[in-house]
Design a protein around this motif. Structure first.
Motif, short mmCIF file in Angstrom:
data_model
loop_
_atom_site.label_atom_id
_atom_site.label_comp_id
_atom_site.label_asym_id
_atom_site.label_seq_id
_atom_site.Cartn_x
_atom_site.Cartn_y
_atom_site.Cartn_z
N VAL A 1 0.84 -1.20 0.00
CA VAL A 1 0.00 0.00 0.00
C VAL A 1 0.87 1.25 0.00
O VAL A 1 0.65 2.17 -0.78
CB VAL A 1 -0.96 0.00 1.21
CG1 VAL A 1 -1.56 1.39 1.45
CG2 VAL A 1 -2.08 -1.01 1.00
N ALA A 2 1.88 1.27 0.86
CA ALA A 2 2.78 2.43 0.94
C ALA A 2 3.50 2.64 -0.39
O ALA A 2 3.63 3.78 -0.87
CB ALA A 2 3.78 2.25 2.08
N GLY A 3 3.94 1.56 -1.01
CA GLY A 3 4.62 1.67 -2.31
C GLY A 3 3.70 2.19 -3.40
O GLY A 3 4.10 3.02 -4.22
N VAL A 4 2.45 1.73 -3.39
CA VAL A 4 1.48 2.19 -4.39
C VAL A 4 1.23 3.68 -4.22
O VAL A 4 1.23 4.44 -5.19
CB VAL A 4 0.15 1.39 -4.29
CG1 VAL A 4 -0.96 2.06 -5.09
CG2 VAL A 4 0.37 -0.04 -4.77
N LEU A 5 1.05 4.14 -2.99
CA LEU A 5 0.80 5.56 -2.75
C LEU A 5 1.99 6.41 -3.17
O LEU A 5 1.82 7.45 -3.82
CB LEU A 5 0.46 5.80 -1.27
CG LEU A 5 -0.88 5.23 -0.81
CD1 LEU A 5 -1.02 5.37 0.70
CD2 LEU A 5 -2.04 5.89 -1.53
N THR A 6 3.19 5.96 -2.84
CA THR A 6 4.41 6.70 -3.22
C THR A 6 4.55 6.76 -4.74
O THR A 6 4.87 7.82 -5.30
CB THR A 6 5.65 6.03 -2.60
OG1 THR A 6 5.50 6.04 -1.18
CG2 THR A 6 6.92 6.75 -2.99
N GLU A 7 4.28 5.66 -5.40
CA GLU A 7 4.39 5.62 -6.86
C GLU A 7 3.33 6.52 -7.51
O GLU A 7 3.62 7.19 -8.50
CB GLU A 7 4.26 4.18 -7.35
CG GLU A 7 4.71 3.97 -8.77
CD GLU A 7 6.20 4.21 -9.01
OE1 GLU A 7 6.55 4.47 -10.17
OE2 GLU A 7 7.01 4.15 -8.06
N LEU A 8 2.12 6.54 -6.96
CA LEU A 8 1.09 7.44 -7.49
C LEU A 8 1.51 8.90 -7.32
O LEU A 8 1.31 9.71 -8.24
CB LEU A 8 -0.25 7.19 -6.79
CG LEU A 8 -0.97 5.91 -7.18
CD1 LEU A 8 -2.20 5.70 -6.31
CD2 LEU A 8 -1.36 5.91 -8.67
N GLU A 9 2.11 9.22 -6.19
CA GLU A 9 2.62 10.59 -5.98
C GLU A 9 3.62 10.95 -7.07
O GLU A 9 3.54 12.02 -7.68
CB GLU A 9 3.29 10.72 -4.61
CG GLU A 9 2.34 10.81 -3.45
CD GLU A 9 3.06 11.00 -2.13
OE1 GLU A 9 2.58 11.81 -1.33
OE2 GLU A 9 4.10 10.34 -1.90
N ASP A 10 4.57 10.04 -7.30
CA ASP A 10 5.63 10.30 -8.28
C ASP A 10 5.07 10.43 -9.70
O ASP A 10 5.42 11.35 -10.43
CB ASP A 10 6.68 9.19 -8.26
CG ASP A 10 7.50 9.19 -6.97
OD1 ASP A 10 7.43 10.16 -6.20
OD2 ASP A 10 8.20 8.18 -6.74
N ARG A 11 4.22 9.52 -10.09
CA ARG A 11 3.74 9.49 -11.47
C ARG A 11 2.71 10.56 -11.77
O ARG A 11 2.61 11.02 -12.91
CB ARG A 11 3.16 8.12 -11.81
CG ARG A 11 4.21 7.01 -11.81
CD ARG A 11 3.67 5.72 -12.33
NE ARG A 11 4.58 4.62 -12.10
CZ ARG A 11 4.45 3.43 -12.65
NH1 ARG A 11 3.43 3.17 -13.44
NH2 ARG A 11 5.31 2.47 -12.38
N LEU A 12 1.92 10.94 -10.76
CA LEU A 12 0.86 11.93 -10.99
C LEU A 12 1.26 13.33 -10.52
O LEU A 12 0.51 14.29 -10.72
CB LEU A 12 -0.44 11.50 -10.29
CG LEU A 12 -1.09 10.22 -10.82
CD1 LEU A 12 -2.24 9.80 -9.92
CD2 LEU A 12 -1.56 10.42 -12.26
#
Length: 89
Positions: free
Chosen positions: A48-59
């Motif tokens: 979950v933490a990785g998904v949120l971090t990746e969404l921050e980076d990509r969006l």
């Protein structure tokens, strides 16, 4: 669908593919009601933490701790709506 909203949905699906290793074929079967946390063995609390971090980076968004609750990861639709609201205001 608004072009920005479509981009957000594609990004969310891409993150689930890239981080969790969910195949494109399997993701193609996911709709707004597909359950995520608790239903996908790939999506544990660490993921979950990785998904949120990746969404921050990509969006290009900032997700505050206060923004996150259990409902976000209940379904794919909830996750997409959350990301869309953050990215598009």
């Amino acid at each position: 669908m608004h072009e920005g909203a479509e981009i957000v949905e594609q990004t969310v699906r891409s993150v689930l593919h890239d981080l969790l290793g969910i195949s494109q074929e399997r993701l193609a079967l996911f709709d707004d009601t597909t359950p995520l946390f608790g239903a996908l063995p790939e999506l544990d609390s660490m993921a979950v933490a990785g998904v949120l971090t990746e969404l921050e980076d990509r969006l290009g968004i900032i997700i505050e701790d206060d923004d996150v609750d259990g409902e976000i990861f209940e379904t794919l639709g909830n996750l997409i709506r959350f990301a869309r609201d953050k990215a598009l205001g």
